[in-house]
Enzyme design. Structure first.
Site, PDB file in Angstrom:
ATOM      1  N   HIS A  49       0.797  -1.233   0.000  1.00  0.00           N
ATOM      2  CA  HIS A  49       0.000   0.000   0.000  1.00  0.00           C
ATOM      3  C   HIS A  49       0.828   1.281   0.000  1.00  0.00           C
ATOM      4  O   HIS A  49       0.464   2.267   0.629  1.00  0.00           O
ATOM      5  CB  HIS A  49      -0.944  -0.004   1.204  1.00  0.00           C
ATOM      6  CG  HIS A  49      -2.025  -1.042   1.132  1.00  0.00           C
ATOM      7  ND1 HIS A  49      -2.424  -1.653  -0.023  1.00  0.00           N
ATOM      8  CD2 HIS A  49      -2.780  -1.600   2.120  1.00  0.00           C
ATOM      9  CE1 HIS A  49      -3.382  -2.527   0.236  1.00  0.00           C
ATOM     10  NE2 HIS A  49      -3.640  -2.522   1.526  1.00  0.00           N
ATOM     11  N   HIS A 103      -9.807   2.177   0.297  1.00  0.00           N
ATOM     12  CA  HIS A 103      -9.772   0.984   1.149  1.00  0.00           C
ATOM     13  C   HIS A 103     -10.888   0.991   2.200  1.00  0.00           C
ATOM     14  O   HIS A 103     -10.716   0.528   3.321  1.00  0.00           O
ATOM     15  CB  HIS A 103      -8.398   0.921   1.848  1.00  0.00           C
ATOM     16  CG  HIS A 103      -7.983  -0.451   2.269  1.00  0.00           C
ATOM     17  ND1 HIS A 103      -8.560  -1.132   3.301  1.00  0.00           N
ATOM     18  CD2 HIS A 103      -7.036  -1.284   1.797  1.00  0.00           C
ATOM     19  CE1 HIS A 103      -7.985  -2.304   3.457  1.00  0.00           C
ATOM     20  NE2 HIS A 103      -7.056  -2.429   2.557  1.00  0.00           N
ATOM     21  N   GLU A 113     -11.654  -3.306  -3.216  1.00  0.00           N
ATOM     22  CA  GLU A 113     -10.615  -2.362  -3.660  1.00  0.00           C
ATOM     23  C   GLU A 113     -10.423  -2.447  -5.179  1.00  0.00           C
ATOM     24  O   GLU A 113      -9.648  -3.261  -5.679  1.00  0.00           O
ATOM     25  CB  GLU A 113      -9.302  -2.670  -2.928  1.00  0.00           C
ATOM     26  CG  GLU A 113      -9.405  -2.660  -1.412  1.00  0.00           C
ATOM     27  CD  GLU A 113      -8.276  -3.412  -0.742  1.00  0.00           C
ATOM     28  OE1 GLU A 113      -7.100  -3.222  -1.140  1.00  0.00           O
ATOM     29  OE2 GLU A 113      -8.553  -4.195   0.184  1.00  0.00           O
TER      30      GLU A 113
HETATM   31  C1  G6D Z   1      -3.861  -7.454   5.113  1.00  0.00           C
HETATM   32  O1  G6D Z   1      -3.570  -8.749   3.118  1.00  0.00           O
HETATM   33  C2  G6D Z   1      -4.381  -7.777   3.734  1.00  0.00           C
HETATM   34  C3  G6D Z   1      -4.404  -6.543   2.877  1.00  0.00           C
HETATM   35  O2  G6D Z   1      -4.998  -6.848   1.622  1.00  0.00           O
HETATM   36  C4  G6D Z   1      -5.188  -5.445   3.594  1.00  0.00           C
HETATM   37  O3  G6D Z   1      -5.191  -4.289   2.805  1.00  0.00           O
HETATM   38  C5  G6D Z   1      -4.549  -5.183   4.939  1.00  0.00           C
HETATM   39  O4  G6D Z   1      -4.536  -6.355   5.719  1.00  0.00           O
HETATM   40  C6  G6D Z   1      -5.345  -4.141   5.724  1.00  0.00           C
HETATM   41  O5  G6D Z   1      -2.496  -7.178   5.033  1.00  0.00           O
END
Ligand code: G6D
Length: 350
Positions: free
Chosen positions: A107, A181, A315
């Site tokens: 991210h 998100h 997402e």
């Molecule tokens: C975990 O794997 C998930 C991600 O996809 C998510 O965005 C995050 O938690 C909040 O890492």
């Protein structure tokens, strides 16, 4: 009468002021957005009896957003999802990113777009209200090339549609993949988790991931699998299935590839409250994440304590880790080439 109000929400640890923009359309449908992370903090939507309740996961204070948030409601960038081994190459030049998820980058790194203050301006047009948010990510910020100007516009109209338009342009060749998100929960004030929500996704293909949730490169058909949401299915129907992919992630945390069709891409609904939401987008993929890692350690809006599967993230985005996956379509943006995409949420009661 539609209106938008700006209120002080709090201060970051570095002293920067955080404002909340409260947008209310003529139906009293309300969306609250922070200039920090472009976070959608609250959405107040009616149920079938006209009761307005919150339908997203969020906090009542800025400290929890700074310290504890699992990306609640935020703009994610420069790159949504994971970049394997926290590095990539463009024209044989290697770029190294922060390793903020084991050996990988997730991210956009530590200084993700979810963690910055966006220059925010209120917008009022004939049929909508909204906020235009801008941020300059300087060259090499979190390891990414190019000075990149990004603009995200949230617009709410009187049909209870919330549209997010993303634009970005860099002065050097780079990769860009933005998303939002938000964790949705249509039950209203988080009365129940999302396992009884019905989901439809117009997607016949799913991308498999490994135990670090990095795409394996394998693209599979969803038919007769736990990933088949082509017809309305409860999120909880297959989630506890002993399918290795679900065990890898503790639930759904998978990119599904939309079909080329002019149907709506996604429908989420909660029969009990009557609330529903259609999603349309020009993005090719949606990562479905069923808040698998969420424990009981977060105090949410209204005093609700967090729990596993309390929200579902949808997402919409480009192919994940595409720059490192030779089987995926990969988009590299040239200097001054504009990245543009939209996602539209249409909220309803049925
Ligand atoms: C975990 O794997 C998930 C991600 O996809 C998510 O965005 C995050 O938690 C909040 O890492």
């Amino acid at each position: 009468m539609k209106k938008i109000k700006k209120a002080i929400f709090g201060r970051l640890k570095n002293g920067e002021q955080v404002f909340e923009y409260i947008m209310k359309n003529k139906n009293n449908f309300t969306v609250k957005i922070l200039n920090y992370g472009g976070i959608i903090r609250e959405i107040l939507a009616p149920d079938k009896d006209g009761n307005f309740e919150n339908i997203v996961l969020g906090f009542d204070n800025i400290e929890d957003y700074e310290e504890k948030s699992p990306y609640f409601g935020c703009i994610v960038g420069r790159i949504a999802g994971r970049i394997s081994n926290a590095k990539f190459k463009i024209d044989n030049q290697e770029y190294t990113l922060s390793k903020n998820d084991g050996n990988n980058n997730i991210h956009g790194g530590y200084k993700s777009f979810s963690k910055v203050i966006w220059d925010t301006k209120e917008i009022i047009t004939e049929d909508s209200i909204g906020v235009r948010m801008r941020y300059l990510s300087e060259d090499k910020e979190e390891g990414f090339p190019g000075n990149m100007n990004t603009q995200v516009v949230y617009m709410l109209n009187d049909n209870d549609e919330l549209t997010i338009k993303y634009e970005a342009v860099s002065d050097k060749k780079t990769i860009i993949n933005l998303t939002n998100h938000t964790y949705f929960n249509l039950s209203g004030d988080l009365k129940e988790n999302i396992l009884n929500h019905n989901l439809i996704i117009d997607a016949n293909k799913v991308i498999y991931v490994d135990e670090k949730i990095i795409p394996t490169g394998k693209i599979e058909n969803v038919s007769n699998s736990v990933f088949d949401f082509t017809k309305s299915k409860k999120i909880g129907k297959d989630i506890k299935n002993l399918e290795k992919q679900l065990i890898n992630c503790g639930g759904y945390d998978h990119p599904l590839i939309f079909n080329e069709s002019n149907k709506f891409k996604i429908k989420l609904e909660d029969k009990k409250s009557g609330r529903c939401m259609y999603i349309d987008t020009d993005q090719p993929v949606v990562v479905v994440y069923t808040s698998n890692q969420m424990g009981k350690d977060l105090k949410l809006i209204g005093g609700k304590v967090s729990e596993k599967n309390l929200g579902v993230c949808l997402e919409t985005q480009d192919y994940p880790d595409a720059i490192n996956q030779n089987k995926f379509p990969t988009k590299i943006y040239n200097a001054n080439e504009v990245y543009q995409t939209y996602t539209r949420y249409k909220f309803c009661v049925e």
